[in-house]
Design a protein around this motif. Structure first.
Motif, PDB file in Angstrom:
ATOM      1  N   SER A   1       0.852  -1.186   0.000  1.00 24.30           N
ATOM      2  CA  SER A   1       0.000   0.000   0.000  1.00 24.30           C
ATOM      3  C   SER A   1       0.886   1.235   0.000  1.00 24.30           C
ATOM      4  CB  SER A   1      -0.928   0.028   1.216  1.00 24.30           C
ATOM      5  OG  SER A   1      -1.882   1.062   1.081  1.00 24.30           O
ATOM      6  N   VAL A   2       0.486   2.205  -0.811  1.00 25.41           N
ATOM      7  CA  VAL A   2       1.337   3.352  -1.108  1.00 25.41           C
ATOM      8  C   VAL A   2       0.557   4.646  -0.942  1.00 25.41           C
ATOM      9  CG1 VAL A   2       2.775   4.424  -2.893  1.00 25.41           C
ATOM     10  CG2 VAL A   2       2.592   1.942  -2.782  1.00 25.41           C
ATOM     11  N   SER A   3       1.174   5.621  -0.294  1.00 23.63           N
ATOM     12  CA  SER A   3       0.588   6.944  -0.184  1.00 23.63           C
ATOM     13  C   SER A   3       0.524   7.603  -1.551  1.00 23.63           C
ATOM     14  CB  SER A   3       1.433   7.798   0.767  1.00 23.63           C
ATOM     15  OG  SER A   3       1.146   9.166   0.610  1.00 23.63           O
ATOM     16  N   ASP A   4      -0.449   8.481  -1.726  1.00 24.86           N
ATOM     17  CA  ASP A   4      -0.548   9.232  -2.977  1.00 24.86           C
ATOM     18  C   ASP A   4       0.661  10.133  -3.194  1.00 24.86           C
ATOM     19  OD1 ASP A   4      -2.945   8.057  -3.553  1.00 24.86           O
ATOM     20  OD2 ASP A   4      -4.188   9.716  -2.846  1.00 24.86           O
ATOM     21  N   LYS A   5       1.485  10.300  -2.175  1.00 29.49           N
ATOM     22  CA  LYS A   5       2.703  11.101  -2.312  1.00 29.49           C
ATOM     23  C   LYS A   5       3.809  10.372  -3.074  1.00 29.49           C
ATOM     24  CE  LYS A   5       2.015  13.555   2.088  1.00 29.49           C
ATOM     25  NZ  LYS A   5       2.614  13.827   3.419  1.00 29.49           N
ATOM     26  N   ILE A   6       3.610   9.086  -3.306  1.00 31.32           N
ATOM     27  CA  ILE A   6       4.644   8.270  -3.927  1.00 31.32           C
ATOM     28  C   ILE A   6       4.216   7.838  -5.324  1.00 31.32           C
ATOM     29  CG2 ILE A   6       6.026   6.176  -3.722  1.00 31.32           C
ATOM     30  CD1 ILE A   6       6.636   8.341  -1.628  1.00 31.32           C
ATOM     31  N   GLY A   7       5.095   8.055  -6.292  1.00 31.71           N
ATOM     32  CA  GLY A   7       4.855   7.611  -7.659  1.00 31.71           C
ATOM     33  C   GLY A   7       5.391   6.215  -7.879  1.00 31.71           C
ATOM     34  N   VAL A   8       4.647   5.433  -8.646  1.00 35.10           N
ATOM     35  CA  VAL A   8       5.003   4.046  -8.910  1.00 35.10           C
ATOM     36  C   VAL A   8       4.999   3.811 -10.424  1.00 35.10           C
ATOM     37  CG1 VAL A   8       4.348   1.634  -8.538  1.00 35.10           C
ATOM     38  CG2 VAL A   8       4.011   3.305  -6.712  1.00 35.10           C
ATOM     39  N   PRO A   9       5.988   3.104 -10.981  1.00 34.81           N
ATOM     40  CA  PRO A   9       6.003   2.837 -12.423  1.00 34.81           C
ATOM     41  C   PRO A   9       4.769   2.055 -12.870  1.00 34.81           C
ATOM     42  CG  PRO A   9       8.115   2.305 -11.432  1.00 34.81           C
ATOM     43  CD  PRO A   9       7.172   2.549 -10.301  1.00 34.81           C
ATOM     44  N   ASP A  10       4.505   2.100 -14.173  1.00 38.78           N
ATOM     45  CA  ASP A  10       3.388   1.351 -14.724  1.00 38.78           C
ATOM     46  C   ASP A  10       3.533  -0.148 -14.482  1.00 38.78           C
ATOM     47  OD1 ASP A  10       2.576   3.783 -15.689  1.00 38.78           O
ATOM     48  OD2 ASP A  10       3.285   3.431 -17.728  1.00 38.78           O
ATOM     49  N   LYS A  11       4.745  -0.624 -14.550  1.00 35.59           N
ATOM     50  CA  LYS A  11       5.026  -2.044 -14.364  1.00 35.59           C
ATOM     51  C   LYS A  11       5.867  -2.230 -13.115  1.00 35.59           C
ATOM     52  CE  LYS A  11       5.229  -6.402 -15.772  1.00 35.59           C
ATOM     53  NZ  LYS A  11       4.037  -7.261 -15.923  1.00 35.59           N
ATOM     54  N   VAL A  12       5.398  -3.097 -12.211  1.00 35.78           N
ATOM     55  CA  VAL A  12       6.095  -3.372 -10.956  1.00 35.78           C
ATOM     56  C   VAL A  12       6.556  -4.825 -10.963  1.00 35.78           C
ATOM     57  CG1 VAL A  12       5.842  -3.528  -8.450  1.00 35.78           C
ATOM     58  CG2 VAL A  12       4.793  -1.631  -9.696  1.00 35.78           C
ATOM     59  N   GLY A  13       7.806  -5.047 -10.625  1.00 30.90           N
ATOM     60  CA  GLY A  13       8.352  -6.402 -10.628  1.00 30.90           C
ATOM     61  C   GLY A  13       7.740  -7.266  -9.544  1.00 30.90           C
ATOM     62  N   GLY A  14       7.534  -8.545  -9.864  1.00 37.41           N
ATOM     63  CA  GLY A  14       6.961  -9.479  -8.899  1.00 37.41           C
ATOM     64  C   GLY A  14       7.918 -10.564  -8.470  1.00 37.41           C
ATOM     65  N   ASP A  15       9.210 -10.426  -8.844  1.00 36.17           N
ATOM     66  CA  ASP A  15      10.171 -11.467  -8.486  1.00 36.17           C
ATOM     67  C   ASP A  15      10.629 -11.370  -7.035  1.00 36.17           C
ATOM     68  OD1 ASP A  15      11.347  -9.054  -9.631  1.00 36.17           O
ATOM     69  OD2 ASP A  15      13.292  -9.991  -9.333  1.00 36.17           O
ATOM     70  N   TRP A  16      10.281 -10.292  -6.373  1.00 36.97           N
ATOM     71  CA  TRP A  16      10.619 -10.109  -4.952  1.00 36.97           C
ATOM     72  C   TRP A  16       9.700  -9.029  -4.402  1.00 36.97           C
ATOM     73  CZ3 TRP A  16      13.909 -13.330  -2.481  1.00 36.97           C
ATOM     74  CH2 TRP A  16      14.298 -13.006  -1.178  1.00 36.97           C
ATOM     75  N   GLU A  17       9.621  -8.930  -3.089  1.00 36.88           N
ATOM     76  CA  GLU A  17       8.812  -7.878  -2.495  1.00 36.88           C
ATOM     77  C   GLU A  17       9.263  -6.498  -2.966  1.00 36.88           C
ATOM     78  OE1 GLU A  17       8.776 -11.259   0.548  1.00 36.88           O
ATOM     79  OE2 GLU A  17      10.244 -10.350  -0.782  1.00 36.88           O
ATOM     80  N   LEU A  18       8.338  -5.558  -2.994  1.00 38.00           N
ATOM     81  CA  LEU A  18       8.640  -4.157  -3.286  1.00 38.00           C
ATOM     82  C   LEU A  18       9.402  -3.983  -4.598  1.00 38.00           C
ATOM     83  CD1 LEU A  18       9.427  -3.090   0.360  1.00 38.00           C
ATOM     84  CD2 LEU A  18       7.586  -2.149  -1.039  1.00 38.00           C
ATOM     85  N   ASP A  19       8.714  -4.385  -5.682  1.00 38.99           N
ATOM     86  CA  ASP A  19       9.252  -4.156  -7.029  1.00 38.99           C
ATOM     87  C   ASP A  19      10.604  -4.826  -7.218  1.00 38.99           C
ATOM     88  OD1 ASP A  19       9.459  -3.238  -9.598  1.00 38.99           O
ATOM     89  OD2 ASP A  19       9.206  -1.121  -9.116  1.00 38.99           O
ATOM     90  N   GLY A  20      10.631  -6.122  -6.929  1.00 33.60           N
ATOM     91  CA  GLY A  20      11.884  -6.854  -7.078  1.00 33.60           C
ATOM     92  C   GLY A  20      12.958  -6.406  -6.109  1.00 33.60           C
ATOM     93  N   GLY A  21      12.539  -5.817  -4.974  1.00 33.83           N
ATOM     94  CA  GLY A  21      13.503  -5.297  -4.009  1.00 33.83           C
ATOM     95  C   GLY A  21      14.129  -3.984  -4.433  1.00 33.83           C
ATOM     96  N   ARG A  22      13.598  -3.356  -5.493  1.00 43.77           N
ATOM     97  CA  ARG A  22      14.200  -2.140  -6.038  1.00 43.77           C
ATOM     98  C   ARG A  22      13.269  -0.932  -5.982  1.00 43.77           C
ATOM     99  NH1 ARG A  22      19.110  -2.475  -8.778  1.00 43.77           N
ATOM    100  NH2 ARG A  22      20.057  -4.491  -8.363  1.00 43.77           N
ATOM    101  N   ALA A  23      12.232  -0.963  -5.153  1.00 44.13           N
ATOM    102  CA  ALA A  23      11.314   0.174  -5.066  1.00 44.13           C
ATOM    103  C   ALA A  23      12.044   1.455  -4.686  1.00 44.13           C
ATOM    104  CB  ALA A  23      10.205  -0.121  -4.050  1.00 44.13           C
TER     105      ALA A  23
END
Length: 524
Positions: A493-515
């Motif tokens: 879950s992400v605050s509206d203050k944080i931008g997230v790419p269109d595609k998020v990695g699923g190979d590890w937690e938090l965008d492949g560990g690279r959020a």
């Protein structure tokens, strides 16, 4: 002929590497692989709340048993290669690579002009020392089984190395994206494994194990379109309710491991949104197969048939996942064995296998903690209740969260655990099931399985390779030492203050560990 690694999917990349001489070319600007609905902005502070981490964690990436260290090292360090959000292998500290002899010999050209946070220029000596630290009989590295595939590393120049493997492995550049292979600096002949010094987008300022880590932006980072925040705080909040409350009260901007029970409610709260990704994360109950009664496969099968995995997916995951079949390869993997019959809850078969083991009933203890994974204690309780009709008396044992990975995992005869999975079956099977892996958490050894593991690495015929991995899944499901009831989605879950790419990695937690590197502050 060289292949541009930027434009191909992970599995397509492998096929085309084989077709073009096992070669891959550099991507001119790292970070260009991401796509954004809005242009990322520079600045701001990311305050992240994670459900991982304990006082027993080590800064040495090689000894990492915590997703907290994976996340942290992904912020302050880099590997030779990287798996991007689309599942593609891309260059990181390696500018390019080329293989020969069906993948037994690999030449890596290193990115030049990259500096560590201590000012040292990264070169071949650092890379060789890092890789060698994972090798050998005395190594305690989590990727020892991967590193021990290396026969010899040769320095060609300050910016080029040659890796000769003990046997062909066409996927080896991909394996070097493992978090434990973070490249560390060599200073006065000593590899700085625990100093928290890397080449990454953020510089570690302070850390209190089990509590918090603080980082600041690296102004000399070599990647463009990455590492957008000015500063980062990683807060360890193992209690799910406390973690969610920290987000809702504005103390943190991002949390991982949102509970399936509260995900839908949280999605309707103003100012925050859910980010959910299906991947290879799976929840497990590993048994020590070198310890009675788990050294008897009939006992293991009885416990597998005594597990009502459908109920677990419905009640623990609330539908945010899929059924497991006692092997670690997800349905999304191209080598998934769709012909393998799904194991169902079957008390009669459980009793049959108990009888084959010479038992009328079985009493065993199953150890778990509240935060090992969301719903672990609930799953253990369901397991215990439903299996009674199968002649099984599973006694739940709750232990403290802190120190679970060092005190319980691979020490208690039967416990709860999880794996985020790996990008290929070879990687997953090597890490967790090969006889010589230090992370073989059931101490399981199977001659045919290990024979197939080696054979699959060098097999270039895709249909033959698929058959190898299908058989390996069958062996693990029927004879392996772990119950795998379900695959779980990553729910954040992400605050509206944080931008997230269109595609998020699923190979590890938090965008492949690279959020921390890939996400940004919007200022909303």
């Amino acid at each position: 002929m060289k292949k541009n690694a930027k434009t191909t999917g992970l599995h397509q990349t492998r096929r085309q590497l084989l077709a073009t001489g096992l070669a891959a070319a550099a991507v001119p600007i790292l970070g260009a692989r991401q796509t954004f609905a809005n242009t990322p902005t520079q600045g701001g502070t990311l305050r992240l709340g994670t459900g991982h981490g304990s006082t027993s964690d080590s800064m040495d990436p090689a000894l990492n048993t915590s997703a907290f260290i994976t996340l942290l090292s992904g912020a302050f360090a880099n590997r030779l290669t990287e798996i991007d959000p689309n599942g593609e292998i891309t260059p990181e500290l390696a500018e390019s690579w080329e293989g020969s002899e069906n993948g037994k010999v690999w030449h890596f050209k290193l990115r030049q002009g990259v500096t560590f946070h201590n000012g040292k220029t990264m070169d071949a000596d650092d890379v060789i020392a890092t890789l060698n630290a994972h090798r050998g009989e005395e190594s305690q590295s989590s990727v020892k089984a991967l590193a021990n595939q290396i026969n010899e590393i040769t320095k060609i120049s300050a910016s080029e190395i040659k890796i000769e493997l003990t046997g062909a492995n066409a996927d080896y550049p991909l394996l070097l994206s493992a978090g434990a292979f973070a490249i560390m600096p060599l200073v006065d002949g000593e590899l700085q494994t625990e100093a928290g010094i890397g080449t990454g987008g953020y510089i570690l300022e302070r850390i209190d194990m089990g509590v918090k880590a603080v980082l600041r932006k690296n102004p000399a980072y070599f990647k463009e379109n990455a590492a957008f925040f000015d500063a980062v705080e990683i807060n360890i909040i193992n209690d799910p309710s406390a973690r969610q409350n920290a987000l809702l009260t504005g103390r943190v901007d991002v949390i991982d491991q949102v509970t399936p029970k509260t995900a839908d409610l949280l999605a309707r709260r103003p100012g925050v949104r859910l980010v959910e990704v299906a991947g290879s994360l799976h929840y497990t109950f590993p048994m020590l197969t070198n310890t009675a009664p788990f050294d008897d496969n009939n006992v293991r099968l009885a416990l597998k048939y005594g597990c009502n995995r459908t109920e677990m997916v419905e009640k623990v995951l609330r539908g945010h996942g899929t059924l497991g079949n006692d092997h670690p390869i997800p349905v999304t993997d191209r080598y998934f064995n769709a012909d393998l019959e799904q194991r169902q809850f079957d008390p009669d078969k459980a009793k049959f296998h108990l009888k084959e083991a010479g038992l009328d009933s079985l009493e065993v203890q199953l150890t778990a903690s509240e935060s090992i994974w969301i719903g672990a204690l609930e799953a253990v309780q369901l397991y215990s209740e439903r299996s009674k009709g199968a002649g099984l008396n599973i006694i739940p044992k709750k232990v403290p969260n802190d120190g679970y990975w060092s005190n319980v995992w691979m020490k208690e005869p039967w416990s709860a655990a999880y794996w985020s999975g790996r990008a290929t079956p070879d990687w997953m099977f090597t890490a967790a099931y090969s006889a010589d892996s230090s992370w073989n958490d059931t101490f399981w050894a199977h001659d045919r399985f290990n024979e197939l593991l080696v054979k699959g690495r060098s097999e270039l015929d895709e249909s033959v390779r698929a058959g190898i991995y299908h058989e390996m899944q069958q062996i693990v499901s029927d004879e392996g030492g772990t119950v795998i009831p379900m695959f779980a989605n990553h729910i954040m879950s992400v605050s509206d203050k944080i931008g997230v790419p269109d595609k998020v990695g699923g190979d590890w937690e938090l965008d492949g560990g690279r959020a921390i590197e890939r996400w940004w502050y919007t200022g909303n």
